[in-house]
Enzyme design. Structure first.
Site, PDB file in Angstrom:
ATOM      1  N   LYS A  80      16.326 -29.970 -18.195  1.00  0.00           N
ATOM      2  CA  LYS A  80      17.048 -29.170 -19.191  1.00  0.00           C
ATOM      3  C   LYS A  80      17.803 -30.120 -20.125  1.00  0.00           C
ATOM      4  O   LYS A  80      18.595 -30.942 -19.667  1.00  0.00           O
ATOM      5  CB  LYS A  80      18.016 -28.202 -18.521  1.00  0.00           C
ATOM      6  N   ASP A  82      20.391 -31.147 -23.311  1.00  0.00           N
ATOM      7  CA  ASP A  82      21.672 -30.725 -23.862  1.00  0.00           C
ATOM      8  C   ASP A  82      21.641 -30.968 -25.365  1.00  0.00           C
ATOM      9  O   ASP A  82      22.065 -32.014 -25.861  1.00  0.00           O
ATOM     10  CB  ASP A  82      22.805 -31.533 -23.208  1.00  0.00           C
ATOM     11  N   GLU A 217      22.041 -31.917 -17.426  1.00  0.00           N
ATOM     12  CA  GLU A 217      22.381 -30.506 -17.582  1.00  0.00           C
ATOM     13  C   GLU A 217      21.871 -29.670 -16.413  1.00  0.00           C
ATOM     14  O   GLU A 217      22.511 -28.729 -15.974  1.00  0.00           O
ATOM     15  CB  GLU A 217      21.761 -29.971 -18.874  1.00  0.00           C
TER      16      GLU A 217
END
Length: 246
Positions: A80, A82, A217
């Site tokens: 994931k 950011d 993240e």
């Protein structure tokens, strides 16, 4: 962007046909575009796809927040990032970058638009995240905001995780694995600002633990055989290391 051609400064630098002099605009021989120097990979699409009009916008698929990664070989897992979710629309030499809420971000990200323009294909819609990478190899949202504020465009990177439209064909009904396979071939063209978002199968728990240990993240888990839906869906799950509101 030019009010006449809608090209960015970077695009004009590669494709200009006139130079302004005291006597007016003088025609010059068109500069050879760098696009012609890039090796065009062979892309094979599945049979049965139908030609459709180039879309002005596609509402992105959104992930549902859960506490832990799903298990099983039907799931793929990605890091994931950011950054800012950006959909890129390439229609010939016209490049438009849109936010998830259909706001035009092209003027904010000219270096990314110029990189997409170098891809040796005419029509495509890409889905990904624009980020800035810190010295530890992590996407850093504060650095991204500083970069946009100070216009340090050279530091921007576009991590692309999905392909929604390609050369006249809507690919959203294909499975995620099929779309990513085509996308990976497209991004074999060496452009430093554009990156294919890699994934792993099955080992979501291990990737999640590694991400948290590395202060990332978190991860996004997606059903490998899912089509692309323009809603928040449980086919895409996000598991965050830091439990905070977006």
């Amino acid at each position: 962007n030019s009010v006449m051609s809608n090209q960015s400064i970077e695009e004009i630098a590669q494709t200009y046909t006139h130079i302004w002099q005291h006597s007016g605009a003088q025609s010059v021989k068109a500069k050879k575009s760098k696009k012609s120097l890039l090796l065009k990979p062979t892309i094979v699409l599945p049979e049965g796809l139908k030609k459709t009009k180039f879309p002005k916008f596609i509402k992105p698929e959104l992930a549902t927040l859960v506490d832990k990664p799903p298990e099983g070989s039907q799931w793929i897992h990605e890091i994931k990032f950011d950054g800012y979710r950006i959909l890129a629309f390439k229609n010939g030499s016209n490049i438009v970058l849109k936010s998830r809420n259909n706001k035009d971000w092209t003027y904010k990200l000219p270096s990314i638009a110029a990189a997409i323009n170098q891809l040796p294909f005419k029509k495509m819609v890409l889905d990904g995240e624009v980020v800035v990478i810190d010295t530890e190899g992590r996407s850093n949202f504060q650095l991204l905001q500083n970069s946009l504020k100070n216009k340090e465009q050279s530091s921007l990177n576009y991590f692309i995780f999905d392909l929604l439209y390609f050369e006249g064909f809507d690919l959203r009904e294909l499975t995620l694995i099929e779309r990513k396979s085509i996308l990976k071939n497209i991004l074999s063209v060496p452009l430093p600002a554009l990156h294919y978002s890699e994934h792993i199968i099955k080992e979501g728990k291990e990737l999640y633990e590694h991400s948290c240990n590395y202060t990332l993240e978190g991860i996004v888990s997606k059903r490998a055989n899912s089509s692309y839906l323009s809603i928040r869906t449980k086919d895409w799950l996000k598991i965050k290391c830091l439990k905070r509101q977006e």
